[in-house]
Design a protein around this motif. Structure first.
Motif, PDB file in Angstrom:
ATOM      1  N   PRO A  19      14.796  -7.769 -11.846  1.00 33.65           N
ATOM      2  CA  PRO A  19      15.147  -7.058 -13.091  1.00 33.65           C
ATOM      3  C   PRO A  19      14.089  -6.073 -13.558  1.00 33.65           C
ATOM      4  O   PRO A  19      14.413  -4.991 -14.059  1.00 33.65           O
ATOM      5  N   ALA A  20      12.812  -6.416 -13.391  1.00 36.21           N
ATOM      6  CA  ALA A  20      11.750  -5.550 -13.910  1.00 36.21           C
ATOM      7  C   ALA A  20      10.899  -4.910 -12.822  1.00 36.21           C
ATOM      8  O   ALA A  20       9.881  -4.262 -13.116  1.00 36.21           O
ATOM      9  N   PHE A  21      11.273  -5.078 -11.556  1.00 35.67           N
ATOM     10  CA  PHE A  21      10.440  -4.551 -10.473  1.00 35.67           C
ATOM     11  C   PHE A  21      11.292  -4.356  -9.228  1.00 35.67           C
ATOM     12  O   PHE A  21      12.168  -5.167  -8.931  1.00 35.67           O
ATOM     13  N   THR A  22      11.008  -3.272  -8.497  1.00 33.52           N
ATOM     14  CA  THR A  22      11.724  -3.003  -7.252  1.00 33.52           C
ATOM     15  C   THR A  22      10.743  -2.689  -6.135  1.00 33.52           C
ATOM     16  O   THR A  22       9.890  -1.794  -6.281  1.00 33.52           O
ATOM     17  N   LEU A  23      10.856  -3.443  -5.059  1.00 38.34           N
ATOM     18  CA  LEU A  23      10.131  -3.136  -3.826  1.00 38.34           C
ATOM     19  C   LEU A  23      11.067  -2.268  -2.997  1.00 38.34           C
ATOM     20  O   LEU A  23      12.214  -2.644  -2.755  1.00 38.34           O
ATOM     21  N   GLU A  24      10.588  -1.093  -2.552  1.00 32.01           N
ATOM     22  CA  GLU A  24      11.506  -0.127  -1.966  1.00 32.01           C
ATOM     23  C   GLU A  24      10.919   0.529  -0.716  1.00 32.01           C
ATOM     24  O   GLU A  24       9.812   1.071  -0.733  1.00 32.01           O
ATOM     25  N   ASP A  25      11.669   0.455   0.371  1.00 29.45           N
ATOM     26  CA  ASP A  25      11.368   1.194   1.601  1.00 29.45           C
ATOM     27  C   ASP A  25       9.936   0.973   2.086  1.00 29.45           C
ATOM     28  O   ASP A  25       9.223   1.908   2.439  1.00 29.45           O
ATOM     29  N   VAL A  26       9.517  -0.280   2.121  1.00 35.41           N
ATOM     30  CA  VAL A  26       8.173  -0.621   2.598  1.00 35.41           C
ATOM     31  C   VAL A  26       8.183  -0.716   4.119  1.00 35.41           C
ATOM     32  O   VAL A  26       8.942  -1.489   4.697  1.00 35.41           O
ATOM     33  N   SER A  27       7.351   0.094   4.750  1.00 42.54           N
ATOM     34  CA  SER A  27       7.292   0.131   6.211  1.00 42.54           C
ATOM     35  C   SER A  27       5.839   0.241   6.665  1.00 42.54           C
ATOM     36  O   SER A  27       5.075   1.047   6.136  1.00 42.54           O
ATOM     37  N   PHE A  28       5.461  -0.561   7.646  1.00 37.05           N
ATOM     38  CA  PHE A  28       4.145  -0.486   8.262  1.00 37.05           C
ATOM     39  C   PHE A  28       4.135  -1.411   9.476  1.00 37.05           C
ATOM     40  O   PHE A  28       5.078  -2.180   9.691  1.00 37.05           O
ATOM     41  N   ALA A  29       3.079  -1.353  10.257  1.00 37.98           N
ATOM     42  CA  ALA A  29       2.947  -2.208  11.434  1.00 37.98           C
ATOM     43  C   ALA A  29       1.487  -2.580  11.623  1.00 37.98           C
ATOM     44  O   ALA A  29       0.583  -1.861  11.188  1.00 37.98           O
ATOM     45  N   VAL A  30       1.266  -3.725  12.270  1.00 36.44           N
ATOM     46  CA  VAL A  30      -0.087  -4.185  12.610  1.00 36.44           C
ATOM     47  C   VAL A  30      -0.092  -4.565  14.083  1.00 36.44           C
ATOM     48  O   VAL A  30       0.749  -5.350  14.535  1.00 36.44           O
ATOM     49  N   GLY A  31      -1.031  -4.006  14.826  1.00 36.17           N
ATOM     50  CA  GLY A  31      -1.121  -4.265  16.251  1.00 36.17           C
ATOM     51  C   GLY A  31      -2.162  -5.306  16.600  1.00 36.17           C
ATOM     52  O   GLY A  31      -2.958  -5.738  15.760  1.00 36.17           O
ATOM     53  N   ALA A  32      -2.162  -5.713  17.861  1.00 36.99           N
ATOM     54  CA  ALA A  32      -3.144  -6.675  18.354  1.00 36.99           C
ATOM     55  C   ALA A  32      -4.547  -6.096  18.227  1.00 36.99           C
ATOM     56  O   ALA A  32      -4.774  -4.919  18.523  1.00 36.99           O
ATOM     57  N   GLY A  33      -5.483  -6.912  17.768  1.00 40.78           N
ATOM     58  CA  GLY A  33      -6.867  -6.478  17.640  1.00 40.78           C
ATOM     59  C   GLY A  33      -7.135  -5.575  16.459  1.00 40.78           C
ATOM     60  O   GLY A  33      -8.239  -5.042  16.332  1.00 40.78           O
ATOM     61  N   SER A  34      -6.153  -5.408  15.590  1.00 38.92           N
ATOM     62  CA  SER A  34      -6.325  -4.546  14.420  1.00 38.92           C
ATOM     63  C   SER A  34      -6.475  -5.389  13.162  1.00 38.92           C
ATOM     64  O   SER A  34      -5.840  -6.431  13.024  1.00 38.92           O
ATOM     65  N   ILE A  35      -7.321  -4.929  12.239  1.00 36.62           N
ATOM     66  CA  ILE A  35      -7.469  -5.561  10.931  1.00 36.62           C
ATOM     67  C   ILE A  35      -6.993  -4.566   9.893  1.00 36.62           C
ATOM     68  O   ILE A  35      -7.583  -3.500   9.718  1.00 36.62           O
TER      69      ILE A  35
END
Length: 278
Positions: A19-35
């Motif tokens: 009702p008070a917040f929208t998470l929208e179109d969140v996209s990302f990736a994390v690969g091996a050995g990455s922080i």
């Protein structure tokens, strides 16, 4: 820290409406050995995103893929290869740490008791203590030790260094670096402590008001911004992304392409970005 071509986790178009917040179109990736550091103000959507990744919140849109397979329908297999820590070891407050570890190990075929004992020694965790007897910092370290002890290929952690003193934070971050460099473990962790990211992160995911406003290599992200006196930015006709007021004078966050100002730190970006522009 090199990344394999196939990401360990890939998030595409994730959305969740409240009702008070929208998470929208969140996209990302994390690969091996990455922080990857996951940053944003309180209420920006970090915890909601991480809970969607864990499965405790079901998104209204988008997808989460682990190790090339959709999380939906393969949740059990994925979680055997992932170490989640989303809120500290506040569960079973009256149980001893050793009891919680004994219960946890039953869920993982690849549980490594020697590794768990080593992490407890490294973090000075007294397994005879009950969770309620541990300090907040020790609870965080205990939760991280649990997450690290079943040979996870990916760690997803919410504020893992929160409440830790500087020396303890260094211990945890050194473990992250070792896991990424020597074992190819991918790590995604949220934090408000930008110095943690400067020490160990190679990627950044920046969320604001439920939307990703930056994702990619940490150095590229920082290099895309500059900080200049607000008056200079206005005089140059530069795009002002955000401003910061201080007794020493108002400053503006501008794109690096504006050709003015000094290099921006993560703190600069977080304290300027998306504030009202005069």
């Amino acid at each position: 820290m090199a990344q394999d071509s196939a990401p360990l986790v890939e998030v595409r178009g994730l959305g969740k409406r409240y009702p008070a917040f929208t998470l929208e179109d969140v996209s990302f990736a994390v690969g091996a050995g990455s922080i990857a550091g996951f940053i944003g103000r309180n209420g920006a959507g970090k915890s909601t995103t991480l809970k969607c990744l864990e499965g405790s919140v079901h998104p209204d849109a988008g997808s989460v893929t682990y190790f090339g397979q959709p999380f939906a329908g393969h949740e059990e297999q994925a979680k055997r290869l992932i170490g989640f820590e989303l809120g500290g070891a506040d569960f079973y407050r009256n149980k001893r740490a050793s009891t919680i570890a004994a219960v946890t190990r039953r869920f993982y075929d690849d549980w490594d008791q020697d590794a768990f004992e080593n992490y407890c020694r490294l973090f000075s965790i007294d397994q005879a203590k009950r969770v309620k007897e541990l300090s907040q910092g020790m609870r965080v370290k205990f939760a991280v030790a649990l997450a690290l002890s079943h040979r996870s290929k990916l760690l997803v952690l919410d504020e893992p260094t929160s409440g830790l003193d500087p020396a303890s934070r260094e211990e945890v971050l050194d473990v992250f670096l070792q896991l990424a460099r020597d074992e190819g473990v991918g790590i995604l962790f949220s934090t408000h402590i930008t110095s943690d990211l400067d020490k160990c992160a190679d990627h950044i995911v920046y969320i604001e008001n439920g939307r990703i406003i930056g994702s990619g290599a940490l150095t590229d992200f920082k290099d895309s911004y500059r900080v200049a006196p607000l008056a200079e930015a206005k005089a140059a006709g530069a795009q002002v992304i955000g401003i910061r007021h201080s007794v020493s004078g108002d400053t503006a966050l501008v794109p690096a392409s504006a050709g003015i100002g000094a290099a921006a730190t993560l703190d600069d970006i977080m304290t300027h970005a998306h504030k009202e522009v005069a």
